[in-house]
Design a protein around this motif. Structure first.
Motif, PDB file in Angstrom:
ATOM      1  N   UNK A   1     -16.252   2.686  -8.056  1.00 18.11           N
ATOM      2  CA  UNK A   1     -16.166   2.707  -6.588  1.00 18.11           C
ATOM      3  C   UNK A   1     -14.726   2.433  -6.151  1.00 18.11           C
ATOM      4  N   UNK A   2     -14.292   3.149  -5.152  1.00 21.71           N
ATOM      5  CA  UNK A   2     -12.941   3.018  -4.631  1.00 21.71           C
ATOM      6  C   UNK A   2     -12.855   1.812  -3.703  1.00 21.71           C
ATOM      7  N   UNK A   3     -11.911   0.906  -3.984  1.00 17.95           N
ATOM      8  CA  UNK A   3     -11.758  -0.279  -3.135  1.00 17.95           C
ATOM      9  C   UNK A   3     -10.832   0.026  -1.963  1.00 17.95           C
ATOM     10  N   UNK A   4     -10.947  -0.779  -0.921  1.00 13.40           N
ATOM     11  CA  UNK A   4     -10.067  -0.616   0.238  1.00 13.40           C
ATOM     12  C   UNK A   4      -8.619  -0.914  -0.133  1.00 13.40           C
ATOM     13  N   UNK A   5      -8.417  -1.852  -1.050  1.00 15.81           N
ATOM     14  CA  UNK A   5      -7.048  -2.171  -1.477  1.00 15.81           C
ATOM     15  C   UNK A   5      -6.402  -0.995  -2.198  1.00 15.81           C
ATOM     16  N   UNK A   6      -7.177  -0.323  -3.067  1.00 18.01           N
ATOM     17  CA  UNK A   6      -6.643   0.855  -3.769  1.00 18.01           C
ATOM     18  C   UNK A   6      -6.338   1.968  -2.777  1.00 18.01           C
ATOM     19  N   UNK A   7      -7.224   2.154  -1.822  1.00 14.69           N
ATOM     20  CA  UNK A   7      -7.007   3.205  -0.824  1.00 14.69           C
ATOM     21  C   UNK A   7      -5.747   2.913  -0.012  1.00 14.69           C
ATOM     22  N   UNK A   8      -5.574   1.665   0.401  1.00  9.28           N
ATOM     23  CA  UNK A   8      -4.386   1.289   1.173  1.00  9.28           C
ATOM     24  C   UNK A   8      -3.126   1.461   0.334  1.00  9.28           C
ATOM     25  N   UNK A   9      -3.181   1.044  -0.938  1.00 11.04           N
ATOM     26  CA  UNK A   9      -2.022   1.134  -1.823  1.00 11.04           C
ATOM     27  C   UNK A   9      -1.552   2.576  -1.976  1.00 11.04           C
ATOM     28  N   UNK A  10      -2.496   3.482  -2.222  1.00 13.53           N
ATOM     29  CA  UNK A  10      -2.124   4.884  -2.417  1.00 13.53           C
ATOM     30  C   UNK A  10      -1.635   5.505  -1.116  1.00 13.53           C
ATOM     31  N   UNK A  11      -2.334   5.282  -0.033  1.00  6.16           N
ATOM     32  CA  UNK A  11      -1.985   5.944   1.222  1.00  6.16           C
ATOM     33  C   UNK A  11      -0.619   5.490   1.746  1.00  6.16           C
ATOM     34  N   UNK A  12      -0.244   4.232   1.494  1.00 11.65           N
ATOM     35  CA  UNK A  12       1.047   3.778   2.002  1.00 11.65           C
ATOM     36  C   UNK A  12       2.218   4.405   1.246  1.00 11.65           C
ATOM     37  N   UNK A  13       1.934   4.987   0.066  1.00 12.82           N
ATOM     38  CA  UNK A  13       3.002   5.632  -0.701  1.00 12.82           C
ATOM     39  C   UNK A  13       3.433   6.969  -0.088  1.00 12.82           C
ATOM     40  N   UNK A  14       2.789   7.341   1.007  1.00 13.62           N
ATOM     41  CA  UNK A  14       3.268   8.500   1.763  1.00 13.62           C
ATOM     42  C   UNK A  14       4.617   8.189   2.421  1.00 13.62           C
ATOM     43  N   UNK A  15       4.864   6.904   2.670  1.00 17.74           N
ATOM     44  CA  UNK A  15       6.075   6.485   3.374  1.00 17.74           C
ATOM     45  C   UNK A  15       7.176   6.105   2.381  1.00 17.74           C
ATOM     46  N   UNK A  16       8.374   6.552   2.678  1.00 19.58           N
ATOM     47  CA  UNK A  16       9.513   6.330   1.786  1.00 19.58           C
ATOM     48  C   UNK A  16       9.753   4.847   1.537  1.00 19.58           C
ATOM     49  N   UNK A  17       9.659   4.026   2.568  1.00 17.16           N
ATOM     50  CA  UNK A  17       9.966   2.598   2.398  1.00 17.16           C
ATOM     51  C   UNK A  17       8.994   1.943   1.420  1.00 17.16           C
ATOM     52  N   UNK A  18       7.742   2.379   1.417  1.00 18.58           N
ATOM     53  CA  UNK A  18       6.774   1.815   0.485  1.00 18.58           C
ATOM     54  C   UNK A  18       6.982   2.363  -0.919  1.00 18.58           C
ATOM     55  N   UNK A  19       7.364   3.654  -1.030  1.00 20.66           N
ATOM     56  CA  UNK A  19       7.684   4.191  -2.359  1.00 20.66           C
ATOM     57  C   UNK A  19       8.842   3.420  -2.973  1.00 20.66           C
ATOM     58  N   UNK A  20       9.842   3.121  -2.160  1.00 18.57           N
ATOM     59  CA  UNK A  20      11.003   2.396  -2.662  1.00 18.57           C
ATOM     60  C   UNK A  20      10.634   0.957  -3.034  1.00 18.57           C
ATOM     61  N   UNK A  21       9.864   0.297  -2.186  1.00 15.67           N
ATOM     62  CA  UNK A  21       9.524  -1.103  -2.472  1.00 15.67           C
ATOM     63  C   UNK A  21       8.602  -1.223  -3.680  1.00 15.67           C
ATOM     64  N   UNK A  22       7.701  -0.249  -3.862  1.00  7.44           N
ATOM     65  CA  UNK A  22       6.774  -0.279  -4.995  1.00  7.44           C
ATOM     66  C   UNK A  22       7.363   0.400  -6.235  1.00  7.44           C
ATOM     67  N   UNK A  23       8.395   1.214  -6.029  1.00 10.21           N
ATOM     68  CA  UNK A  23       8.965   1.961  -7.155  1.00 10.21           C
ATOM     69  C   UNK A  23       7.988   2.956  -7.730  1.00 10.21           C
ATOM     70  N   UNK A  24       7.184   3.569  -6.855  1.00 11.12           N
ATOM     71  CA  UNK A  24       6.089   4.424  -7.332  1.00 11.12           C
ATOM     72  C   UNK A  24       5.919   5.638  -6.434  1.00 11.12           C
ATOM     73  N   UNK A  25       5.319   6.680  -6.995  1.00 11.34           N
ATOM     74  CA  UNK A  25       5.033   7.894  -6.237  1.00 11.34           C
ATOM     75  C   UNK A  25       3.676   8.455  -6.654  1.00 11.34           C
TER      76      UNK A  25
END
Length: 241
Positions: A1-25
């Motif tokens: 089952x997909x958790x809300x935290x996983x959904x939030x984590x992935x969706x925020x990677x649409x934004x450059x600032x979150x990609x940079x802070x997480x170092x992920x794409x």
């Protein structure tokens, strides 16, 4: 089952600032995810439906339903698997052998993704990007590369400084250039492609040693799309090889 935290984590990677802070794409679909994995990229997280065939030797995916995948996906039609990868460490720009591309202010993610794919097709393994060029690790760019981003080094740098100290020919497509089909072209050098609306910036233009023109054969559009112009230019360089 997909958790809300996983959904939030992935969706925020649409934004450059979150990609940079997480170092992920994010990458999606069997082709793109498979090419990244086979090129040595290691996923941080994998979300996949039961239909996705997992390559050997990688982490177990989190199996989710097609409806859950749609909640994560940046695509209109999600494709079996979505994975989060680490953004690779950027290499220091340095003089390299062979042809390289330099992108001066390319803004459209679709254009950037297509240019990365074009570079891969023609065996150009390094692209230098000005700091105001679109982010190569955005979901739209990654998807547009169709996996080619796994095989091309993307380096963001000061193009004026990089090109200014270069010891190789610097080519640029300009309206006041000479017909590309009549010019001598080397298999070593930097090919500069400019912004969609403004072309190559004045600061970089002054450093172009070989001005090229893709000729127009009748009165029509004023300019070519930058990704198409890149493909034509790279094809002509490689035709001479």
């Amino acid at each position: 089952m997909l958790s809300k935290n996983d959904q939030k984590y992935v969706r925020q990677l649409e934004m450059k600032k979150h990609r940079r802070s997480e170092g992920a794409f994010v990458a999606e679909g069997p082709k793109v995810v498979g090419d990244l994995i086979s090129s040595g990229f290691r996923p941080v997280k994998i979300f996949a439906t039961e239909s996705w065939q997992q390559p050997q030797g990688i982490m177990e995916p989190q199996r989710i339903s097609a409806d859950e995948l749609r909640k994560l996906s940046f695509l209109q039609h999600p494709q079996e698997v979505l994975a989060v990868f680490r953004i690779p460490e950027q290499k220091n720009p340095q003089e390299e052998a062979g042809l390289r591309l330099a992108l001066d202010g390319v803004q459209d993610p679709g254009n950037l993704g297509t240019i990365i794919r074009v570079a891969d097709w023609f065996g150009i393994t390094t692209i230098y990007c000005s700091e105001d060029t679109a982010d190569a690790w955005s979901p739209k760019v990654v998807q547009a590369t169709m996996g080619s981003i796994a095989r091309v080094n993307i380096i963001y740098t000061d193009l004026v400084e990089l090109i200014g100290r270069s010891q190789v020919p610097v080519y640029g497509t300009l309206l006041d250039g000479r017909c590309i089909y009549d010019e001598a072209l080397s298999q070593e050098g930097i090919i500069v492609m400019g912004n969609e609306g403004n072309g190559i910036s004045p600061e970089v233009r002054r450093l172009v040693s070989h001005r090229l023109l893709i000729p127009r054969y009748h009165e029509g559009p004023e300019s070519l799309n930058v990704a198409i112009a890149t493909a034509i230019t790279c094809a002509e360089f490689r035709r001479r090889k």
